[in-house]
Design a protein around this motif. Structure first.
Motif, mmCIF file in Angstrom:
data_model
loop_
_atom_site.group_PDB
_atom_site.id
_atom_site.type_symbol
_atom_site.label_atom_id
_atom_site.label_comp_id
_atom_site.label_asym_id
_atom_site.label_seq_id
_atom_site.Cartn_x
_atom_site.Cartn_y
_atom_site.Cartn_z
ATOM 1 N N PHE A 70 0.829 -1.203 0.000
ATOM 2 C CA PHE A 70 0.000 0.000 0.000
ATOM 3 C C PHE A 70 0.868 1.259 0.000
ATOM 4 N N TYR A 71 1.987 1.197 0.697
ATOM 5 C CA TYR A 71 2.856 2.374 0.805
ATOM 6 C C TYR A 71 3.968 2.389 -0.244
ATOM 7 N N TYR A 72 4.430 1.218 -0.679
ATOM 8 C CA TYR A 72 5.522 1.151 -1.656
ATOM 9 C C TYR A 72 4.969 0.549 -2.947
ATOM 10 N N LYS A 73 4.720 1.418 -3.928
ATOM 11 C CA LYS A 73 4.088 0.981 -5.170
ATOM 12 C C LYS A 73 5.071 0.334 -6.127
ATOM 13 N N ASN A 74 6.351 0.573 -5.939
ATOM 14 C CA ASN A 74 7.349 -0.009 -6.839
ATOM 15 C C ASN A 74 8.690 -0.099 -6.117
ATOM 16 N N ASP A 75 9.631 -0.764 -6.744
ATOM 17 C CA ASP A 75 10.946 -0.995 -6.137
ATOM 18 C C ASP A 75 11.727 0.298 -5.954
ATOM 19 N N THR A 76 11.510 1.247 -6.854
ATOM 20 C CA THR A 76 12.246 2.511 -6.766
ATOM 21 C C THR A 76 11.948 3.235 -5.456
ATOM 22 N N GLU A 77 10.702 3.196 -5.022
ATOM 23 C CA GLU A 77 10.333 3.863 -3.778
ATOM 24 C C GLU A 77 11.041 3.227 -2.580
ATOM 25 N N VAL A 78 11.222 1.916 -2.619
ATOM 26 C CA VAL A 78 11.982 1.242 -1.563
ATOM 27 C C VAL A 78 13.429 1.714 -1.573
ATOM 28 N N GLN A 79 14.008 1.774 -2.752
ATOM 29 C CA GLN A 79 15.424 2.115 -2.871
ATOM 30 C C GLN A 79 15.729 3.534 -2.398
ATOM 31 N N LYS A 80 14.797 4.471 -2.586
ATOM 32 C CA LYS A 80 15.090 5.854 -2.228
ATOM 33 C C LYS A 80 14.622 6.241 -0.826
ATOM 34 N N ASP A 81 14.091 5.282 -0.072
ATOM 35 C CA ASP A 81 13.687 5.557 1.309
ATOM 36 C C ASP A 81 14.906 5.409 2.208
ATOM 37 N N THR A 82 15.567 6.514 2.482
ATOM 38 C CA THR A 82 16.833 6.482 3.223
ATOM 39 C C THR A 82 16.657 5.984 4.653
ATOM 40 N N GLU A 83 15.515 6.259 5.278
ATOM 41 C CA GLU A 83 15.285 5.788 6.649
ATOM 42 C C GLU A 83 15.141 4.271 6.667
ATOM 43 N N LEU A 84 14.445 3.734 5.700
ATOM 44 C CA LEU A 84 14.299 2.286 5.569
ATOM 45 C C LEU A 84 15.659 1.629 5.349
ATOM 46 N N GLN A 85 16.470 2.220 4.490
ATOM 47 C CA GLN A 85 17.791 1.662 4.188
ATOM 48 C C GLN A 85 18.714 1.735 5.401
ATOM 49 N N THR B 138 26.068 -14.457 5.985
ATOM 50 C CA THR B 138 24.798 -14.811 6.624
ATOM 51 C C THR B 138 23.632 -14.745 5.649
ATOM 52 N N GLY B 139 23.791 -13.994 4.567
ATOM 53 C CA GLY B 139 22.689 -13.803 3.632
ATOM 54 C C GLY B 139 21.740 -12.695 4.036
ATOM 55 N N ILE B 140 21.996 -12.066 5.193
ATOM 56 C CA ILE B 140 21.168 -10.937 5.625
ATOM 57 C C ILE B 140 21.386 -9.776 4.658
ATOM 58 N N PRO B 141 20.317 -9.174 4.143
ATOM 59 C CA PRO B 141 20.523 -8.066 3.196
ATOM 60 C C PRO B 141 21.175 -6.858 3.862
ATOM 61 N N GLU B 142 22.057 -6.202 3.116
ATOM 62 C CA GLU B 142 22.672 -4.959 3.577
ATOM 63 C C GLU B 142 21.816 -3.756 3.209
ATOM 64 N N SER B 143 20.960 -3.934 2.218
ATOM 65 C CA SER B 143 20.040 -2.883 1.778
ATOM 66 C C SER B 143 18.865 -3.573 1.103
ATOM 67 N N PHE B 144 17.807 -2.804 0.852
ATOM 68 C CA PHE B 144 16.642 -3.339 0.157
ATOM 69 C C PHE B 144 16.594 -2.747 -1.252
ATOM 70 N N THR B 145 16.360 -3.603 -2.232
ATOM 71 C CA THR B 145 16.244 -3.120 -3.605
ATOM 72 C C THR B 145 14.852 -3.348 -4.188
ATOM 73 N N THR B 146 14.071 -4.249 -3.579
ATOM 74 C CA THR B 146 12.735 -4.526 -4.110
ATOM 75 C C THR B 146 11.708 -4.561 -2.981
ATOM 76 N N VAL B 147 10.450 -4.383 -3.362
ATOM 77 C CA VAL B 147 9.363 -4.502 -2.391
ATOM 78 C C VAL B 147 9.317 -5.915 -1.838
ATOM 79 N N ALA B 148 9.541 -6.910 -2.694
ATOM 80 C CA ALA B 148 9.492 -8.310 -2.255
ATOM 81 C C ALA B 148 10.540 -8.595 -1.183
ATOM 82 N N GLU B 149 11.745 -8.069 -1.357
ATOM 83 C CA GLU B 149 12.797 -8.244 -0.342
ATOM 84 C C GLU B 149 12.371 -7.635 0.992
ATOM 85 N N LEU B 150 11.804 -6.456 0.922
ATOM 86 C CA LEU B 150 11.357 -5.775 2.137
ATOM 87 C C LEU B 150 10.266 -6.574 2.830
#
Length: 670
Positions: free
Chosen positions: A488-503, A520-532
C-alpha cells in the motif's frame, strides 16, 4: 475567529493519568495556534487514566491543513509533576476535516513534545519544512536515547543501559507487568528457601525426591513429561515439538565421525540403514557447537556437557525413535555408540546427556540469541532510525513491546557474572561466551525464515511435526498481512530504494546484529518490495511466533529436571555396562542447581496479565482505511487459525499450543 475541537484520550493503563496542566499548539500549513491551556469542567480529571476529554482551541483565522501538534504539561500549584501517557489527540477543523495524532508515549517532563498527524509519510514525501524539521529532531533525540553497545564481543550488539531505569519510559514494563514479574520471581525463591533447597549442594537421593520442588507448580504437559520422560518415543517427539525443534535434519549420509553400522541398530524387519536413509526415514541431531566448550564449576565440582550425535528412525507407525547416540564428536574406544538394546541405565544415561546438551543449546542459541538478542537489534535499529510517522514504525513498533527491558533483565539476572545461568548451567561462564559466538556464526537468513529452514533441513513431509505445520501457516498469514500493508505504501521498487530511513534500518541491523557478515545472507540494503516484505515478515515472526515456540513451553518440558538437566556433574560412561540408578543420580545436577534452573524456567514461562496476543494492536498507529482494514483481516485469519489448532489439539495426547495466535505474544516480552 475559528474554533478547533481538540479531543485528548489518555490510555487506561495504571498510573497513565496526570493532574498537571496540559497545553497544546496546533501547527498547520498556513499558520499556528497559540499555546492553549486545555481546561474544562472536569478539572484535574480531564487526563485521568482512561479519560477522553474535549476542548476548544480558537484561532483568529484558519491555519490550513494540520501538520503537527506541540503538546506539553506543567505541574499544578497543588499537584507535583507526574508522568502522563496520552493515547492520541483528535482535532476537528472548522472546515470539517478530522486529524488524528497518535502519541502512545510517556511525557515525563515539562518540555514541549511534537507529534505528527497520523497519515504515514516516508521521508521522500514529507515535503513541508516543519514536517521535515520535526522528523529530524525526533531522530536526533532517538539517536541519543537509543545507543548501541557491545555486551560481549562476537554477539549481536544491544542497547546501552545499566538497568531498567536507564531505559526511556516508553519501552519499560508497565506497572502491571513490573508488579507481576517481581511477584512471580519473589514467591518462587521464597518457596525454595522455605523448603531448604536453594542452598542445598547435595545430590538427589532418588527421583521421587525431585517431586518436592515446585510440587504446586505444575502444568498438564509437565505432568505428562514427568510420567513419560524415559520413553524413547517421547524422547524422539521432543526433537519435533519440544523446546528445540531447530536442530533435527533429514540424514541421507552418515557423518564420518558417527560410524553407526547395521549390526548396531534395530530398524525392524529386514530394513537396513542405507535403504532407510534413501527412503528419507533417518534423521540426525548434531550438537557439534558444544564440542570442546569449557564447562562450569558448580559447588566446587567440574560439570560435564557433551556434544552428542543422535540418530533417529521414522517407524512405519510414524513415530520418531532414537536408534543410536554417540556422546562425543570424535569416535574412540572410550566413546561408545549407545543403542536401545543396551542396558536400561546405559541407554537412559546417554539420553540424559543428550537432553542436557539440548537444554544448553536451546537456552543460549535457539532462545537467547535467535529470538531475544535479534529482536533487540530489530527494535533498537527501528527506534534509532525510523520516525513515528513512517509506515514501518507503525507496523513494527507493537512487536518491540517490553523487549529492551526483558533483555536488560536477562543480562543482569541470567547471563551476568552472578546470573543464574552463569552460576548453575554447564555452559555458564566462558563456555557461554564461546557458544554464543559460535551460534551467531552459524545463523543464516534462510535459517530465520521458517519456509526456507524447513526445506533446507529436509523436513517438509515429516508426520506429526506441529511446529512446522503451525509455523508455516503462521508465516503465511503474517506474510500476507505485511505484503498488504507495505504494498500500500511502496508501489514499486524505486520507492523502496530511495527511502533512506528504511535503508538505514536494515543497514544498522546488518552491522550491529550480524556484525557485517555477508555470508549470513542478511541483506545490507533493500532493492525490491518483495525483499522488504520477506524481511519484515521474518522480523515479526521471530519476535512473535518463533519466540513463543521456543519460550512458552519452558516449564512444560524443563520443569521436570531429569528431562532437561541444566548441568551434569559426572562424566559420561566410557564403557558399556558401568551405569546404574546410583550413577545416574550422581550424574544429575545437585539440588541447588536443579531448583535454580526450575524456578527460572517457571518465571520465563509466565505471561503477564497485560500480555498482548499476536495481531492485537491496542495502540492505533495507522489512520488510513486500507491498513486498518488489513489489520482487521489479519486478526480474522489469526482467529480462524487458532480455532483450527484447538480442534486438532483435542485429538492429540500432547497438545501443541505454542503457535496458537491466542498464546503467541506480539513481541519478545518474557
Amino acid at each position: 475567529m475559528v474554533d478547533y475541537t481538540v479531543t485528548v484520550a489518555t490510555t487506561d493503563l495504571a498510573t497513565a493519568g496526570t493532574f498537571n496542566n496540559v497545553f497544546i499548539k496546533l501547527v498547520g500549513t498556513d499558520g499556528e495556534s497559540q499555546h492553549t491551556w486545555l481546561v474544562s469542567l472536569k478539572g484535574p480529571l480531564c487526563f485521568y487514566s482512561g479519560a477522553v476529554s474535549s476542548f476548544t482551541v480558537t484561532c483568529s483565522v484558519s491555519i490550513g491543513k494540520l501538520i503537527l501538534i506541540e503538546i506539553g504539561k506543567k505541574p499544578h500549584f497543588i499537584f507535583p509533576e507526574d508522568d502522563w501517557f496520552p493515547a492520541n489527540v483528535e482535532v476537528k477543523s472548522p472546515e470539517g476535516d478530522t486529524y488524528n495524532f497518535p502519541i502512545y508515549r510517556w511525557i515525563t517532563d515539562s518540555e514541549v513534545h511534537r507529534f505528527k498527524e497520523g497519515k504515514a509519510l516516508r521521508v521522500f514525501e514529507d515535503d513541508h519544512h516543519l514536517g521535515r524539521y520535526s522528523r529530524d529532531q525526533e531522530l536526533k533525540q532517538r539517536g541519543e536515547d537509543y545507543c548501541w553497545d557491545e555486551y560481549l564481543e562476537g554477539i549481536p550488539h544491544c542497547m546501552r543501559s545499566e538497568d531498567p531505569l536507564d531505559l526511556p519510559c516508553e519501552v519499560r514494563f508497565s506497572f502491571t507487568k513490573t508488579t507481576e514479574f517481581l511477584f512471580t520471581a519473589a514467591t518462587g525463591l521464597a518457596e525454595l528457601q522455605l523448603k531448604g533447597l536453594s542452598d542445598c549442594t547435595e545430590n538427589w537421593p532418588n527421583i521421587d525426591a525431585i517431586h518436592r520442588v515446585f510440587c504446586c507448580k505444575r502444568t498438564d504437559i509437565s505432568d505428562y513429561v514427568q510420567e513419560h520422560w524415559k520413553e524413547d518415543a517421547f524422547f524422539g517427539y521432543q526433537f519435533l515439538n519440544g523446546l528445540n525443534p531447530m536442530l533435527i535434519q533429514r540424514c541421507s549420509v552418515l557423518p564420518k565421525n558417527f560410524p553407526v553400522t547395521d549390526d548396531m541398530v534395530s530398524l525392524g524387519g529386514q530394513c537396513v540403514l542405507a535403504d532407510e536413509m534413501e527412503k528419507g526415514n533417518i534423521f540426525l541431531c548434531d550438537y557439534k557447537r558444544l564440542d570442546g566448550l569449557k564447562t562450569n564449576n558448580i559447588n566446587g565440582k567440574k560439570q560435564y556437557l557433551m556434544a552428542p550425535l543422535v540418530l533417529l528412525h521414522k517407524t512405519p507407525d510414524d513415530q520418531l525413535m532414537p536408534i543410536a547416540i554417540q556422546l562425543k564428536q570424535t569416535p574412540a574406544d572410550d566413546n561408545p555408540i549407545f543403542c536401545p538394546t543396551d542396558s536400561e541405565y546405559d541407554w537412559l544415561t546417554a539420553k540424559i546427556f543428550v537432553r542436557s546438551a539440548d537444554f544448553n543449546e536451546h537456552e543460549l542459541n535457539v532462545h537467547l540469541l535467535r529470538t531475544h538478542l535479534l529482536a533487540e537489534v530489530f527494535a533498537v535499529s527501528l527506534l534509532r532510525n525510523v520516525p513515528m510517522v513512517h509506515p514501518l514504525y507503525k507496523l513494527l513498533v507493537p512487536h518491540t513491546r517490553y523487549t529492551l527491558q526483558i533483555n536488560n533483565l536477562a543480562r543482569a539476572l541470567l547471563i551476568s557474572e552472578n546470573g543464574v545461568f552463569t552460576q548453575f548451567a554447564a555452559s555458564g561462564g566462558e563456555g557461554m561466551r564461546t557458544l554464543l559466538k559460535r551460534s551467531l556464526s552459524s545463523v543464516t537468513y534462510r535459517s530465520l525464515c521458517i519456509p526456507d529452514d524447513i526445506a533446507d533441513r529436509g523436513l517438509e513431509d515429516v508426520p506429526k511435526f506441529y511446529y512446522r505445520d503451525d509455523g508455516l501457516k503462521l508465516w503465511e498469514i503474517i506474510h500476507r498481512f505485511v505484503q498488504g500493508v507495505l504494498s500500500f505504501y511502496y508501489k514499486n521498487d524505486t520507492e523502496v530504494q530511495k527511502d533512506t530511513e528504511l535503508q538505514k534500518w536494515i543497514s544498522d541491523i546488518f552491522e550491529h546484529g550480524f556484525l557485517s557478515q555477508a555470508g549470513t545472507g542478511i541483506p545490507e540494503s533493500f532493492t525490491t518490495v518483495a525483499e522488504l516484505v520477506k524481511f519484515v515478515t521474518m522480523v515479526i515472526f521471530t519476535c512473535s511466533g518463533q519466540h513463543s515456540a521456543v519460550n512458552a513451553g519452558q516449564f512444560d518440558y524443563a520443569g521436570w529436571m531429569p528431562n532437561s538437566p541444566i548441568s551434569l556433574q559426572r562424566s559420561p560412561p566410557t564403557t558399556k555396562g558401568t551405569t546404574s540408578e546410583a550413577t545416574m543420580l550422581q550424574t544429575l545436577p545437585a539440588v541447588n542447581a536443579t531448583v535454580q534452573g526450575m524456578s527460572t524456567v517457571w518465571l520465563l514461562s509466565k505471561q503477564s496479565t497485560d500480555s498482548v496476543p499476536l495481531g492485537k494492536y491496542p495502540e492505533e498507529h495507522f489512520s488510513e482505511k486500507k491498513p486498518c482494514k488489513l489489520i482487521e483481516d489479519f486478526q480474522g485469519e489469526l482467529q480462524m487459525f487458532s480455532a483450527i489448532i484447538n480442534a486438532r489439539n483435542k485429538n492429540l495426547e500432547v497438545p501443541y499450543t505454542y503457535l496458537d495466535p491466542m498464546v503467541v505474544e506480539n513481541s519478545v516480552a518474557i
